[in-house]
Design a protein around this motif. Structure first.
Motif, mmCIF file in Angstrom:
data_model
loop_
_atom_site.group_PDB
_atom_site.id
_atom_site.type_symbol
_atom_site.label_atom_id
_atom_site.label_comp_id
_atom_site.label_asym_id
_atom_site.label_seq_id
_atom_site.Cartn_x
_atom_site.Cartn_y
_atom_site.Cartn_z
ATOM 1 N N ASP A 1 41.684 41.646 29.553
ATOM 2 C CA ASP A 1 41.391 43.039 29.223
ATOM 3 C C ASP A 1 39.876 43.145 29.114
ATOM 4 O OD1 ASP A 1 41.120 45.558 28.280
ATOM 5 O OD2 ASP A 1 42.226 45.252 26.410
ATOM 6 N N LEU A 2 39.260 43.862 30.024
ATOM 7 C CA LEU A 2 37.801 43.899 30.084
ATOM 8 C C LEU A 2 37.196 44.932 29.138
ATOM 9 C CD1 LEU A 2 37.316 43.663 33.955
ATOM 10 C CD2 LEU A 2 37.434 41.804 32.287
ATOM 11 N N ASP A 3 38.020 45.756 28.531
ATOM 12 C CA ASP A 3 37.473 46.784 27.648
ATOM 13 C C ASP A 3 36.832 46.129 26.424
ATOM 14 O OD1 ASP A 3 38.191 48.816 29.264
ATOM 15 O OD2 ASP A 3 40.058 49.282 28.233
ATOM 16 N N GLY A 4 35.780 46.739 25.961
ATOM 17 C CA GLY A 4 35.069 46.206 24.801
ATOM 18 C C GLY A 4 33.597 46.550 24.920
ATOM 19 N N ASP A 5 32.848 46.086 23.968
ATOM 20 C CA ASP A 5 31.424 46.432 23.958
ATOM 21 C C ASP A 5 30.700 45.915 25.201
ATOM 22 O OD1 ASP A 5 31.842 47.650 21.569
ATOM 23 O OD2 ASP A 5 31.183 45.938 20.353
ATOM 24 N N ASP A 6 31.113 44.765 25.678
ATOM 25 C CA ASP A 6 30.431 44.182 26.838
ATOM 26 C C ASP A 6 31.159 44.467 28.143
ATOM 27 O OD1 ASP A 6 28.581 43.093 25.104
ATOM 28 O OD2 ASP A 6 29.800 41.277 24.790
ATOM 29 N N GLY A 7 32.143 45.326 28.082
ATOM 30 C CA GLY A 7 32.939 45.593 29.278
ATOM 31 C C GLY A 7 32.245 46.547 30.229
ATOM 32 N N PRO A 8 32.873 46.758 31.369
ATOM 33 C CA PRO A 8 32.291 47.692 32.336
ATOM 34 C C PRO A 8 32.413 49.122 31.836
ATOM 35 C CG PRO A 8 34.445 46.970 33.067
ATOM 36 C CD PRO A 8 34.152 46.192 31.826
ATOM 37 N N GLY A 9 31.407 49.878 31.984
ATOM 38 C CA GLY A 9 31.457 51.281 31.607
ATOM 39 C C GLY A 9 30.954 52.124 32.757
ATOM 40 N N LEU A 10 31.144 53.421 32.643
ATOM 41 C CA LEU A 10 30.672 54.310 33.698
ATOM 42 C C LEU A 10 29.151 54.308 33.761
ATOM 43 C CD1 LEU A 10 33.007 57.439 33.405
ATOM 44 C CD2 LEU A 10 32.891 55.799 35.281
ATOM 45 N N PHE B 1 22.747 51.378 38.903
ATOM 46 C CA PHE B 1 23.786 50.674 38.152
ATOM 47 C C PHE B 1 23.581 49.175 38.226
ATOM 48 C CE2 PHE B 1 25.309 50.976 42.475
ATOM 49 C CZ PHE B 1 25.857 49.742 42.733
ATOM 50 N N GLU B 2 24.185 48.521 37.281
ATOM 51 C CA GLU B 2 24.205 47.059 37.232
ATOM 52 C C GLU B 2 25.668 46.635 37.192
ATOM 53 O OE1 GLU B 2 22.240 43.516 37.394
ATOM 54 O OE2 GLU B 2 21.252 45.474 37.222
ATOM 55 N N PRO B 3 26.138 45.920 38.198
ATOM 56 C CA PRO B 3 27.559 45.568 38.208
ATOM 57 C C PRO B 3 27.955 44.716 37.008
ATOM 58 C CG PRO B 3 26.527 45.070 40.329
ATOM 59 C CD PRO B 3 25.430 45.381 39.369
ATOM 60 N N PHE B 4 29.182 44.912 36.582
ATOM 61 C CA PHE B 4 29.770 44.032 35.578
ATOM 62 C C PHE B 4 30.232 42.758 36.290
ATOM 63 C CE2 PHE B 4 33.677 42.356 33.745
ATOM 64 C CZ PHE B 4 33.318 42.156 32.425
ATOM 65 N N ILE B 5 29.841 41.613 35.759
ATOM 66 C CA ILE B 5 30.237 40.339 36.364
ATOM 67 C C ILE B 5 31.309 39.697 35.495
ATOM 68 C CG2 ILE B 5 29.475 38.085 37.203
ATOM 69 C CD1 ILE B 5 28.266 40.510 38.651
ATOM 70 N N GLY B 6 32.439 39.448 36.088
ATOM 71 C CA GLY B 6 33.530 38.817 35.357
ATOM 72 C C GLY B 6 34.008 37.568 36.076
ATOM 73 N N GLU B 7 34.899 36.863 35.435
ATOM 74 C CA GLU B 7 35.446 35.650 36.047
ATOM 75 C C GLU B 7 36.903 35.520 35.625
ATOM 76 O OE1 GLU B 7 33.040 32.022 36.459
ATOM 77 O OE2 GLU B 7 34.646 31.021 35.355
ATOM 78 N N LEU B 8 37.746 35.365 36.613
ATOM 79 C CA LEU B 8 39.176 35.232 36.351
ATOM 80 C C LEU B 8 39.633 33.817 36.651
ATOM 81 C CD1 LEU B 8 40.367 38.622 37.822
ATOM 82 C CD2 LEU B 8 40.934 37.796 35.533
ATOM 83 N N GLY B 9 40.641 33.407 35.933
ATOM 84 C CA GLY B 9 41.152 32.059 36.092
ATOM 85 C C GLY B 9 42.339 31.987 37.029
ATOM 86 N N PRO B 10 43.180 31.024 36.823
ATOM 87 C CA PRO B 10 44.231 30.703 37.787
ATOM 88 C C PRO B 10 45.287 31.802 37.927
ATOM 89 C CG PRO B 10 44.100 29.077 36.013
ATOM 90 C CD PRO B 10 43.231 30.197 35.637
ATOM 91 N N ILE B 11 46.011 31.717 39.032
ATOM 92 C CA ILE B 11 47.212 32.525 39.226
ATOM 93 C C ILE B 11 48.332 31.600 39.685
ATOM 94 C CG2 ILE B 11 46.086 34.693 39.761
ATOM 95 C CD1 ILE B 11 46.556 34.055 42.732
ATOM 96 N N ASP B 12 49.538 32.040 39.459
ATOM 97 C CA ASP B 12 50.706 31.259 39.869
ATOM 98 C C ASP B 12 51.420 32.014 40.981
ATOM 99 O OD1 ASP B 12 52.926 29.785 40.205
ATOM 100 O OD2 ASP B 12 53.639 29.910 38.133
ATOM 101 N N ASN B 13 51.194 31.554 42.215
ATOM 102 C CA ASN B 13 51.770 32.264 43.359
ATOM 103 C C ASN B 13 53.286 32.160 43.421
ATOM 104 O OD1 ASN B 13 49.378 33.276 44.435
ATOM 105 N ND2 ASN B 13 48.933 31.339 45.453
ATOM 106 N N SER B 14 53.842 31.193 42.687
ATOM 107 C CA SER B 14 55.295 31.038 42.732
ATOM 108 C C SER B 14 55.981 31.870 41.661
ATOM 109 C CB SER B 14 55.662 29.569 42.540
ATOM 110 O OG SER B 14 55.277 29.139 41.243
ATOM 111 N N SER B 15 55.208 32.581 40.879
ATOM 112 C CA SER B 15 55.771 33.351 39.780
ATOM 113 C C SER B 15 55.614 34.839 40.045
ATOM 114 C CB SER B 15 55.063 32.983 38.471
ATOM 115 O OG SER B 15 55.320 33.935 37.474
#
Lengths: 265, 301
Positions: free
Chosen positions: A48-57, A63-77
């Motif tokens: 959930d990216l919402d929060g003080d440091d999250g992306p805003g309008l 503008f300065e893009p919000f940089i995030g990083e996501l972890g693994p996914i399970d393709n079999s699920s």
């Protein structure tokens, strides 16, 4: 009369020995999974990216893009990975754009192979699918379970039909809504908003880079139309490249080299 | 000598018996019927575009100000909602008539021969030339001798080369026996009438069969369809032959324009019609079908 003696199964024994020996050379296939890291299988990463440091309008022209990083996914699920963020409608157009990570050099390159062209594997790049809609229509739970904007529409005869309330219409090859870009390719759309209404952006992880199962991305929520961005490409949203991907012998940050190529000497 | 043959035959017989008793409870039926277009609105059947026949949950003639199927929610920047058709078909389809300037223009079941296409579209032998034909309708027309029309032989030569066919009969867009429309009289009015069959539809009671004809050919996507068949030897040029957009029944309004005709009174699948679906013969050689009353396309868009 007795049957002739059968020859000793030397060939079978030899083949068995070769087979047993070969297992020692087998690669670990688990490394190809997008949810395997450090010797364990991991659950899909939902943020959930919402929060003080999250992306805003932000203004579309600065503008300065919000940089995030996501972890693994399970393709079999059926449990998908991804991230969500919300914003409040302005009463006008809002541009939503995301650029998933391009893996310029993976771990194998760092181990000695120095041909960047040969080693730019198209299928090791990250891929995020972008959908946007009214927060009230979202079927997931931010930070816990990824959802969608798909719902059931009951027609006039009482027949249930599938309806997709995703407002982010990206054209496919035929110009119809419902298209998504491929790996490492930005996705973007402009939606018309109602003032004061909460909208939700869902980034659905389709693929994470194979080298570390970490997917960086650059996200921008902009007041205005994406048309004001001009051509959207790898260089529109900067910062999605993994800082560890760069190679010293070609000047480090390869995204920077692509977008701001050094002048010829 | 002992033999297992009787037992094998018995087993085989038992295994085959259930096949004759099995009845698959398929709800889908075919809808068959005709569309009619008043000749007062379309003097020549060869000018008619593709007729789209759809089965929809409902119908209204006042929501948009003209006859239109019931719609689902309007989402985002869409102008109209999805009509959520249960099924549909067409009368005629876009055909590639050997030349790129005919792409998305020629429709199957509209032309008896190549000469008819030459006259209908004024095909010339040379750019800037003038092609004139004798007065008359459809089959009665003939190329004016001495005018700049493309010759039938040249047309066929080009088609033969493009498709690799050896007989004009192989072309799917010409042929007297392929014409889709016939002239009928009913109640003092004359119509172009064509048969249709909508395959495999669940016949919900209350569903409507609505049709429209796209005379201005906007339902054809010139950037889709088969890739040109002579790509490799045609100077390397690449193009699509053109085909239908795939959402015509879902969003008819995107393709309805001036000159198109709609059905102001769609046929309704009432309880009696739904109950009339024949269940096919015992050998299951016939599909269940419902005969739908004629649909008249009498409302100019």
């Amino acid at each position: 009369m007795s049957a002739p003696a059968r020859p000793a199964p030397r060939l079978a024994v030899a083949m068995a020995l070769v087979g047993i020996a070969a297992t020692g050379c087998d690669a670990n296939g688990l490394a190809l999974l997008q949810n395997y890291d450090d010797g364990e299988l991991l659950p899909p990463d939902v943020q959930d990216l919402d929060g003080d440091d999250g992306p805003g309008l932000q203004p579309v022209d600065e503008f300065e893009p919000f940089i995030g990083e996501l972890g693994p996914i399970d393709n079999s699920s059926s449990d998908r990975g991804g991230a969500t963020a919300t914003f409040t409608g302005t009463g006008g157009p809002v541009c939503v754009a995301v650029d998933p990570q391009t893996v310029w050099r993976d771990d194998r390159d760092l181990q000695g192979n120095s041909d960047p062209a040969w080693e730019n594997h198209l299928y090791d790049d990250g891929d995020l699918d972008l959908v946007v809609g009214l927060a009230a229509d979202y079927t997931g739970t931010p930070g816990l379970v990824m959802g969608s904007f798909e719902t059931v529409y009951v027609d006039g005869l009482g027949v249930e039909r599938r309806a997709d309330l995703n407002l982010c219409h990206q054209p496919d090859r035929y110009g119809f809504a419902g298209g998504t870009a491929g790996r490492a390719t930005p996705e973007w759309c402009t939606i018309d908003t109602y003032e004061g209404v909460t909208y939700l952006v869902a980034l659905l992880t389709f693929s994470v880079p194979l080298d570390d199962n970490r997917l960086r991305f650059a996200l921008a929520l902009l007041e205005g139309s994406c048309d004001d961005l001009g051509t959207v490409d790898e260089c529109t949203l900067r910062g999605d490249a993994d800082p560890h991907d760069g190679l010293d012998d070609v000047g480090g940050d390869l995204e920077a080299r692509l977008c701001d190529p050094p002048e010829e000497e | 000598m002992r033999t297992d043959t009787p037992r094998l035959l018995l087993g085989l017989t038992v295994a085959l018996l259930p096949a004759g008793c099995y009845e698959e409870p398929i709800r889908e039926v075919d809808l068959v019927g005709t569309v009619r277009i008043p000749t007062s609105l379309a003097p020549e059947s060869r000018d008619l575009g593709v007729v789209y026949v759809g089965v929809f949950p409902g119908f209204s003639d006042d929501v948009l100000g003209y006859p239109y199927p019931e719609m689902g929610p309007v989402v985002g920047g869409q102008r109209l909602g999805d009509t959520y058709p249960y099924g549909g078909t067409t009368v005629g389809s876009y055909a590639y008539a050997c030349y790129q300037n005919l792409k998305c223009q020629v429709i199957t079941g509209r032309h008896a021969d190549l000469e008819d296409i030459i006259c209908r579209f004024g095909l010339t032998a040379e750019e800037g030339g003038a092609c004139t034909c004798t007065e008359g309708d459809g089959d009665d027309q003939a190329i004016d001798e001495g005018s700049g029309c493309l010759s039938v032989d040249q047309f066929w030569d080009d088609c033969s080369w493009y498709y690799g066919y050896t007989s004009i009969d192989e072309l799917n867009f010409v042929g007297g026996d392929l014409l889709g429309f016939t002239l009928v009289e009913d109640g003092g009015e004359s119509y172009w009438e064509a048969e249709y069959r909508v395959w495999h539809v669940v016949p919900f009671v209350g569903a409507v069969v609505y049709a429209f004809v796209d005379n201005d050919r906007t339902s054809c996507n010139p950037e889709d369809g088969a890739v040109n068949r002579r790509y490799a030897i045609d100077g390397g040029q690449f193009f699509y032959e053109g085909t239908h957009f795939s959402d015509v029944l879902n969003y008819p309004d995107k393709y309805l324009g001036p000159g198109d005709l709609l059905s102001s009174q769609p046929a309704v699948l009432d309880q009696a019609l739904v109950d009339s679906a024949a269940q096919g013969d015992e050998a299951q050689t016939e599909r269940s079908e419902i005969a739908v009353p004629p649909i008249v396309l009498d409302y100019p868009r």
